[in-house]
Enzyme design. Sequence first.
Site, mmCIF file in Angstrom:
data_model
loop_
_atom_site.group_PDB
_atom_site.id
_atom_site.type_symbol
_atom_site.label_atom_id
_atom_site.label_comp_id
_atom_site.label_asym_id
_atom_site.label_seq_id
_atom_site.Cartn_x
_atom_site.Cartn_y
_atom_site.Cartn_z
ATOM 1 N N LYS A 149 3.208 -2.988 -7.555
ATOM 2 C CA LYS A 149 4.618 -2.876 -7.920
ATOM 3 C C LYS A 149 5.523 -3.585 -6.919
ATOM 4 C CE LYS A 149 8.151 -1.494 -10.251
ATOM 5 N NZ LYS A 149 8.451 -2.193 -11.519
ATOM 6 N N GLU A 154 1.592 -10.595 -17.565
ATOM 7 C CA GLU A 154 1.337 -9.482 -16.625
ATOM 8 C C GLU A 154 0.506 -8.376 -17.235
ATOM 9 O OE1 GLU A 154 5.345 -8.261 -15.317
ATOM 10 O OE2 GLU A 154 4.352 -8.042 -13.392
ATOM 11 N N LYS A 197 6.125 -11.069 -18.777
ATOM 12 C CA LYS A 197 5.706 -9.759 -19.303
ATOM 13 C C LYS A 197 4.369 -9.866 -20.027
ATOM 14 C CE LYS A 197 7.773 -7.308 -17.470
ATOM 15 N NZ LYS A 197 8.400 -8.126 -16.496
ATOM 16 N N ASN A 255 0.726 0.349 6.112
ATOM 17 C CA ASN A 255 1.208 -0.496 5.016
ATOM 18 C C ASN A 255 1.904 -1.684 5.662
ATOM 19 O OD1 ASN A 255 2.220 -1.624 2.695
ATOM 20 N ND2 ASN A 255 4.027 -0.304 2.662
ATOM 21 N N GLY A 256 1.393 -2.901 5.393
ATOM 22 C CA GLY A 256 1.996 -4.099 5.965
ATOM 23 C C GLY A 256 0.919 -5.078 6.374
ATOM 24 N N HIS A 306 8.248 -33.768 -24.336
ATOM 25 C CA HIS A 306 7.956 -34.744 -23.264
ATOM 26 C C HIS A 306 6.559 -34.522 -22.686
ATOM 27 C CE1 HIS A 306 11.990 -36.376 -23.286
ATOM 28 N NE2 HIS A 306 12.417 -35.130 -23.455
ATOM 29 N N GLU A 360 11.197 -14.576 -18.711
ATOM 30 C CA GLU A 360 10.884 -13.158 -18.515
ATOM 31 C C GLU A 360 9.892 -12.676 -19.559
ATOM 32 O OE1 GLU A 360 11.029 -11.271 -16.239
ATOM 33 O OE2 GLU A 360 10.724 -9.290 -17.065
ATOM 34 N N ARG A 372 1.561 1.309 -5.955
ATOM 35 C CA ARG A 372 1.765 0.381 -4.825
ATOM 36 C C ARG A 372 0.464 -0.314 -4.441
ATOM 37 N NH1 ARG A 372 6.396 1.251 -2.088
ATOM 38 N NH2 ARG A 372 5.529 0.278 -0.233
ATOM 39 N N CYS A 428 0.864 -1.181 0.000
ATOM 40 C CA CYS A 428 0.000 0.000 0.000
ATOM 41 C C CYS A 428 0.896 1.224 0.000
ATOM 42 C CB CYS A 428 -0.877 0.027 1.245
ATOM 43 S SG CYS A 428 -1.887 -1.427 1.425
ATOM 44 N N TRP A 436 -3.793 -1.846 -1.380
ATOM 45 C CA TRP A 436 -3.854 -3.105 -2.121
ATOM 46 C C TRP A 436 -4.306 -4.130 -1.104
ATOM 47 C CZ3 TRP A 436 -1.136 -7.950 -2.579
ATOM 48 C CH2 TRP A 436 -1.438 -8.644 -3.746
#
Length: 601
Positions: free
Chosen positions: A596, A486, A483, A102-103, A502, A479, A27, A2, A76
């Site tokens: 983020k 996301e 991307k 935040n936490g 396989h 990666e 955030r 947050c 968040w």
Amino acid sequence: MCGIVGYIGKQQAAPILLEGLKKLEYRGYDSAGVAVRDGAKSIQVVKAKGKLSVLAQKTEDGKALYGTCGIGHTRWATHGEPDERNAHPHRSTDGSVAVVHNGILENYRELREELKDCGYTFASQTDTEVIANLIDFYLKRDRKGAAEAISRFMERARGSYAIAVMFEEFAGELYLARKDSPMIVGEGEGEMFVASDAAAILRHTRKVYFVDDFTLACVRADGVRFFDISGNPIPKEYQLLDIDAEAAGKGGYEHFMRKEIYEQPRAVSDTLSHYIKEGDIDLGISLHGVKQITVVACGSAYHVGVTLQYAIEKLARIPVRVELASEFRYRDPILGEGTLVVAVSQSGETADTLAAVREAKKRGARTLGIVNVLGSSVAREADDVLYTYAGPEIAVATTKAYSAQLALGYLVALVLGKNNKTLSEEQFARYVSALQELPSKIEETLRSESEIKAFAARHADVHDVFMIGRGIDYAVCMEGALKLKEVSYVHTEAYAAGELKHGTISLVEEGTLVLGVLTQSGVFEKTASNLEETSSRGAIVATVGTKKLCEGQFFPIPETEEPFAASLAVLPLQLLAYHISVCRGLDVDKPRNLAKSVTVE
Ligand code: AGP
């Protein structure tokens, strides 16, 4: 996860709080709120579900709230639905204490039950409301003032917190406390600022204090006083931030992600030039005695680790393990003599990575952070830290920080190779020179954006994608796949090219999109064969590489030393993800469900 802000001074607080929260929306952005106070009048709280624009509308951009002292929060969700009831600030039952947090308070359930037994009631599902009531409980029980009440809370709390607190009883003061979640205090002329990170207050001041773990503070318009959990004053010096406020803006690009893709040459160049001096590498730390490396990281940072595993083992012949931080911390890891645990983290606040660092230290291993955010928790808790110089990265999907981490990791590989004499002086010089050419080669690769954009438009409605490669090329696929997932919400799998047959190749059918990465000369012919196996089953094949080895769309990249090829091969995949997201009309910089910095488990 947050974002929190605070202000106390001579200006109206609400517009400053909203401006700061806007800079912190990356955030977390499922609800927001502010608490503002005019002199000794009662604290006013306004909250709203949804993005910050809803709260701005509700408060007429802050103009409807009077007062020169306030706190704000963009959320968040971790406990409770992302709705107005659970939005911060939260108040104690009688309204006399207001908190933004935040936490995660891990023991909030047991504390809530205790408080209920003392007559407290709860309007939300959040752990933060428990914090407000617990502080209120100690304030009323002990009658020793705000700082003492917060200290008692800190003694009881388990988990992570960065909190800003207002008390009806103490006008003209904000209080803070911090453990694990980031927080800074900014100093202006007759005004003070509080924020989760510098982006929120850069326009107002560059003089900042980093709040340390288990520290609390009292902030007034004329300054800040820090205390330890026992109430002892802690003298602290401010630091001058040299982050450019413009850099925190979009700089003319439509999205932060595209801006940051194009900042990669600069991010890599700034990072390399910080450590390469007259053809030699000076990391500022010794890597002598390192016998093996364990990389701990999450997401894209983990993919950096996988790439560096190949690069370090090739250049320095030192065994490298790469562990997902969320797995490492619970696997009772074996860390032998001479093991260096390297934590890679853009934010330096990823909870799993921070916990992995602590686990490694507890087991006696030496720890090194590769971090982008100055003064972040991983940076301060690892035994050593090497900073990347990518600048503030705002888009949730990392690009320039990822590339800067790769560049810094190559430097580590070369220093280890030099120490272990697995590289001759001539080889060392050749590799250093190749690194110094990377920024211009990144720029050259980005010039093929128009072909990538056209390809993205043709495939914007794709549903299933495979990205395949071998060795470093496989790490690039990891990666590239992340991307695309996301920012475009396209189901994409990175696969070791040799493994596809396989079982998973059964998923390949007419129209499946298969992207191959082919930069490693020792294996790219084999990957080309694997791609043929998919195209013979109806797949649409495209390749990224230094040579066109297959039919289908080809995205060329310049030659470079093969251990560094990931830095170029990833670029077309970043642009592909970006353009498919734009074609789909998605929120490129703030994709759904993501934030983020994942500062919760
Ligand atoms: C990358 O695009 C994602 N945003 C995510 O995987 C990220 O890399 C991961 O959460 C690790 O973050 P960190 O580098 O800040 O620790």
